[in-house]
Write a protein that holds these residues in place. Structure first.
Motif, mmCIF file in Angstrom:
data_model
loop_
_atom_site.group_PDB
_atom_site.id
_atom_site.type_symbol
_atom_site.label_atom_id
_atom_site.label_comp_id
_atom_site.label_asym_id
_atom_site.label_seq_id
_atom_site.Cartn_x
_atom_site.Cartn_y
_atom_site.Cartn_z
ATOM 1 N N GLU A 168 0.830 -1.201 0.000
ATOM 2 C CA GLU A 168 0.000 0.000 0.000
ATOM 3 C C GLU A 168 0.868 1.256 0.000
ATOM 4 O O GLU A 168 1.342 1.700 1.038
ATOM 5 C CB GLU A 168 -0.947 0.022 1.208
ATOM 6 C CG GLU A 168 -1.887 1.209 1.167
ATOM 7 C CD GLU A 168 -2.908 1.231 2.293
ATOM 8 O OE1 GLU A 168 -3.755 2.142 2.289
ATOM 9 O OE2 GLU A 168 -2.866 0.356 3.187
ATOM 10 N N ALA A 222 0.175 4.664 2.704
ATOM 11 C CA ALA A 222 -0.777 3.916 3.532
ATOM 12 C C ALA A 222 -1.512 4.763 4.566
ATOM 13 O O ALA A 222 -2.629 4.433 4.959
ATOM 14 C CB ALA A 222 -0.055 2.769 4.228
ATOM 15 N N THR A 235 -3.882 3.369 7.708
ATOM 16 C CA THR A 235 -4.082 1.929 7.430
ATOM 17 C C THR A 235 -5.491 1.421 7.777
ATOM 18 O O THR A 235 -5.730 0.223 7.823
ATOM 19 C CB THR A 235 -3.037 1.031 8.153
ATOM 20 O OG1 THR A 235 -3.239 1.091 9.571
ATOM 21 C CG2 THR A 235 -1.611 1.443 7.826
ATOM 22 N N ILE A 251 -7.386 -0.707 4.755
ATOM 23 C CA ILE A 251 -6.943 -2.085 4.509
ATOM 24 C C ILE A 251 -7.463 -3.019 5.596
ATOM 25 O O ILE A 251 -7.734 -4.195 5.349
ATOM 26 C CB ILE A 251 -5.403 -2.167 4.390
ATOM 27 C CG1 ILE A 251 -4.969 -3.483 3.736
ATOM 28 C CG2 ILE A 251 -4.711 -2.031 5.723
ATOM 29 C CD1 ILE A 251 -4.323 -3.318 2.423
ATOM 30 N N PHE A 266 -2.639 -1.931 -3.212
ATOM 31 C CA PHE A 266 -3.849 -1.288 -2.694
ATOM 32 C C PHE A 266 -3.586 0.214 -2.665
ATOM 33 O O PHE A 266 -2.672 0.679 -1.997
ATOM 34 C CB PHE A 266 -4.160 -1.820 -1.293
ATOM 35 C CG PHE A 266 -5.415 -1.253 -0.685
ATOM 36 C CD1 PHE A 266 -6.621 -1.266 -1.372
ATOM 37 C CD2 PHE A 266 -5.393 -0.713 0.598
ATOM 38 C CE1 PHE A 266 -7.783 -0.746 -0.809
ATOM 39 C CE2 PHE A 266 -6.547 -0.192 1.178
ATOM 40 C CZ PHE A 266 -7.746 -0.214 0.470
#
Length: 307
Positions: free
Chosen positions: A71, A74, A77, A80, A145
């Motif tokens: 990612e 990120a 986070t 995710i 991602f």
């Protein structure tokens, strides 16, 4: 630090002054952005989270088994985390962020939530061309991602270049990516100009960093936060408008910012499903699946390598 100084010097020396939005994100800037994502006006985060939550099983199936999930950018986070537990035997999660301090601290708590998954946070500027801070095994199931419509911060040619890099440098087999959609202008403007002024503080954090890290003498109160919609380019532009003539010093150099002159700090391009499909195609990807919320505010796409 050296790159920051070089980019600031170049950006403030131009006729049309510009600073890169990536420099918003030190630890303080990342915390401010966390606050923005919780604002009533800022629809992208909660809308994207709902899309991810509603479709997490299908997304997990698209990602597949034994994934190495990377990612870039990120942040906190939290997105995710919505579908990580739905994945089939994930091999590794690598969160990357330009603020190494921030991603290291965030990952400490994240590791406790997902103790069975190998989590290796790294400081990394994905907008540059620097070497990856980890080894890539191209035989693995590598999936990127990239939520939050961060792709919208790139100019079109740079967005294509970045998507190509995910294929060539990161060796990605798939991308799960968020893209904000074109919508009514008042909704867009208010999302980037909230009543509490958090986005204004976030925008000015780039000036604060110049003061703190580069020895600048900028008076933050001499600049006004602006968020405007550029209809022809289908993007929100964030700017800092000088309220008066400002002579500023940075690391021994002088820069004049004239009254009413603007420093362009961020673009946030908005897409239609068709325009995003065309962008992906130009970069060598094809849309496998698109998920959109009921109000058609935001989109999440699964991209496969085009043959």
């Amino acid at each position: 630090m050296k790159l920051f100084l070089q980019e600031v010097s170049l950006g403030l020396s131009k006729k049309n002054k510009k600073l890169s939005s990536k420099w918003f994100y030190d630890f303080h800037g990342s915390k401010l952005f966390e606050q923005i994502t919780k604002l009533e006006e800022y629809y992208p985060t909660r809308t994207e989270r709902k899309i991810l939550k509603d479709n997490k099983i299908e997304i997990a199936n698209k990602i597949g088994k034994n994934v190495v999930l990377i990612e870039p950018g990120a942040g906190d986070t939290k997105k995710i985390a919505i579908f990580l537990s739905s994945l089939d035997k994930p091999k590794k999660y690598i969160p990357l962020d330009i603020s190494e301090d921030y991603i290291t601290k965030i990952s400490q708590g994240f590791k406790k939530k997902f103790p069975k998954i190998a989590i290796t946070p790294k400081g990394y500027d994905f907008s540059g061309n620097n070497k990856l801070p980890f080894k890539i095994n191209s035989s693995e199931n590598i999936v990127i991602f990239f939520p939050g419509s961060t792709i919208g911060n790139f100019e079109k040619k740079d967005a294509i270049k970045f998507l190509k890099k995910l294929k060539s440098k990161f060796k990605a087999k798939k991308i799960i990516i968020g893209a904000d959609l074109v919508k009514d202008i008042p909704t867009l403007i208010s999302a980037y100009n909230d009543k509490k002024g958090i986005t204004a503080k976030f925008n000015k954090n780039i000036l604060q960093r110049i003061n703190t890290e580069l020895g600048g003498d900028i008076n933050l109160n001499s600049y006004k936060h602006l968020a405007i919609y550029n209809k022809s380019k289908k993007r929100i532009e964030m700017r800092l408008k000088s309220k008066k003539n400002n002579n500023i010093r940075i690391n021994g150099s002088k820069y004049l910012i004239k009254k009413n002159e603007e420093i362009h700090t961020e673009n946030s391009h908005k897409y239609t499903i068709k325009s995003f499909k065309n962008l992906a195609n130009e970069a060598g990807w094809k849309i496998n699946k698109t998920w959109v919320d009921d109000k058609k505010l935001f989109s999440v796409h699964c991209l496969d390598l085009a043959l």
